[in-house]
Design an enzyme around this catalytic site. Sequence first.
Site, PDB file in Angstrom:
ATOM      1  N   SER A 268     -20.542  47.398 -42.672  1.00  0.00           N
ATOM      2  CA  SER A 268     -19.158  46.914 -42.656  1.00  0.00           C
ATOM      3  C   SER A 268     -18.202  48.069 -42.846  1.00  0.00           C
ATOM      4  CB  SER A 268     -18.933  45.886 -43.760  1.00  0.00           C
ATOM      5  OG  SER A 268     -18.863  46.528 -45.032  1.00  0.00           O
ATOM      6  N   ASP A 269     -17.025  47.970 -42.207  1.00  0.00           N
ATOM      7  CA  ASP A 269     -15.957  48.853 -42.641  1.00  0.00           C
ATOM      8  C   ASP A 269     -15.610  48.455 -44.068  1.00  0.00           C
ATOM      9  OD1 ASP A 269     -13.988  50.763 -42.713  1.00  0.00           O
ATOM     10  OD2 ASP A 269     -13.084  50.178 -40.812  1.00  0.00           O
ATOM     11  N   TRP A 270     -15.043  49.375 -44.821  1.00  0.00           N
ATOM     12  CA  TRP A 270     -14.834  49.164 -46.248  1.00  0.00           C
ATOM     13  C   TRP A 270     -13.841  48.022 -46.470  1.00  0.00           C
ATOM     14  CZ3 TRP A 270     -18.366  52.141 -45.089  1.00  0.00           C
ATOM     15  CH2 TRP A 270     -19.093  52.906 -46.005  1.00  0.00           C
ATOM     16  N   GLY A 272     -14.388  45.081 -44.981  1.00  0.00           N
ATOM     17  CA  GLY A 272     -14.357  44.338 -43.723  1.00  0.00           C
ATOM     18  C   GLY A 272     -15.112  43.029 -43.739  1.00  0.00           C
TER      19      GLY A 272
END
Length: 741
Positions: A268-270, A272
């Site tokens: 995941s993006d941080w 996300g």
Amino acid sequence: MNLNFLKTIPVLLLFAGCAGNGGSSTTVASYLNENLPLEERIEDALSRMTLEEKVAVLHAQSKFSSAGVPRLGIPELWCTDGPHGIRPEVLWDEWNQARWTNDSCTAFPALTCLAATWNPRMAALYGRSIGEEARYREKDVLLGPGVNIYRTPLNGRNFEYMGEDPYLASRMVVPYVREVQKNGVAACVKHFALNNQETRRHSVNVVVDDRALREIYLPAFEAAVRQGGAWSVMGAYNKYRGEHCCHNRYLLNDILKGEWGFDGAVISDWGGAHDTKQSAENGLDLEFGTGTDGLRAGTRNAYDNYHLAFPYLEMLRRGEADLATLDDKVRRVLRLNFRTAMNTHKPFGSLNSPEHLAAARRIAGEGMVLLKNDGGELPLDSVAVKRLLVVGENAVKMMTVGGGSSSLKVRHEYTPMEGILEAVGDRCEVTFERGYVGDPTGSYNGVETGQDLSETRSEEQLIADAVEAAKRADAVIFVGGLNKSAYQDCEGTDRRQYGLPYAQDRVIEALAAANPHLTVVLVSGNAVAMPWLDRVPAVLEAWFSGSETGHALTDVLFGRVNPSGKLPFTFPVRLEDNAAHAMGEFPGGDSVRYNESILVGYRWHDTKAIRPLFAFGHGLSYTTFEIGNVKADRTTLTPKGVLHVTADVTNTGDRAGAEVVQLYIGDEESSLSRPVKELKGFEKVQLAPGETRTVTFEIAPEALRYYDDTKGQWVAEPGRFTAYVGAASDDIRGQVEFTLE
């Protein structure tokens, strides 16, 4: 037994008995034996893990690390921000740096600059070099490269990506990924997918047709996975089809893992991830950054409250989540771990070495694009020019700090002014005028540039002082453009205007009136408006060029390097000439519609006959090239055959230089609408004066395909096609027609 295990694995854990599953005390556990097939090792490790241990490896334990399995000697995984350099160490639960004294890195040029080299060999050099820096810092996952498509000049994060064309980005991302991973460091290709704006990036739902998705926005990701063999992929913040991209069933399960056969981990993006059930079921494997300070969740560790942590564990215990899906996630994380942290055969890395600084300088010099050079204003002759004036804040401002997650800490950043002073020595008198005030600050997450750029003069006085100095100079270099502050080239915000900020247009126009020998150097990751263009003889796009900016810039300005960069995206005359603003939506509201569909960048300009300011693929040289004798080896291409198009390229000037020969193909009788032409090949050719080489492009039926969204499949439709060969999308030097049977 390979004694390299002793470097990372506790001695007692070398034996099968450590896993609690019995077995001989003198037999190496299968998952620790690097001589066994990877999948066999993964299955062995998986069989030894408890339910709690399986869940524990699926989420962060700190800002940039996830847990391993200490009982089994499986180490934690450590990520680092890229894609332009290795981020300084941060505190366990905070974004602020840990204030180490040995984590200064080489800042490589932004990926727009790399793409502008149009040279896969430079992408390989970049990947190898940054991979060595990540390896030295004991990082397992490099969060890059970025390959989202340049849809609008206002996207604040465009500088982290590789331009507007999926073919160019595909060719450039593959060697980057391969070379990074030769260091035992995973490339994490991002942001999958449709991350084309920063405004409302956590919530906006992208509405795009299947043709544009498949033809424009996915090919570079597919190339990174299927050709580059990427070990990890990062989901985007935005939504698509109403689901966040970090847990999007169609993108992650159906396309990435299903159609493309991706065997790595989706990260995941941080921040996300937004939903436990969707995170569990829709393809997310490693969750980072949810509630990112790690401290606010009360008595339980905040990381246990991530969606793929305690909430997921409770679902599994209640029988509400599928164990087979859990095991698939764990296999992917173990596979990532065995390829990186558990790989005892990784080469040694190096940090901020002379070789890496040389690589950064070479890539930057090759990526700079000479947009205009009337009358041979460049290269400058440091002997003939006795009084040189440099104007502009960007000549002295450090650019490696700021811009979001790609912000770096370097030992030294050579600014344009430093490079110019070093290049001319005592042969020329060099003076500096500020000209304009942009952002005098210089800090990000605790990294300080240490520069004092405060200014007391008014805008009018700054311009007046610059003009007076210009009248006395033999030549003037204005260094301006954008910076990495909010609402410019910066993560988290989009640009508010297409024109240059800080009244730079006024400065340039005043300088042009005061001195006819004016060169404008643009530092940016985006196109900008140029209302002064007809009054300025020379314009150079220098990008954000990293640690060696000043050296690389003066290499080009003074002719030590003959510019050979080509634009990886179109510069429109006006913002309204860009398809996303003329026909689509930007930035939209709760949703944003890509009404322009496949007509992105030069596809839009060509099809609608809209003249660009500077075309995709444009870039000048200090020498001249002739491209001719374009011909094909046959007039008919069979469904399983190959057609070759050749062209002769000659250096007709008096300097050695490189030309990028570009192949575009147009479909003359498609049943669905298509652009006038699309890039399908390119080759960068280095030539001595008077030298000629023949470039050969191979065309297979796959290059002629489009995605038929009515059928849900790729189609190479029989009929007439035209192959165009030239030096830019608007500079075609020859063409041939052929037929696909």
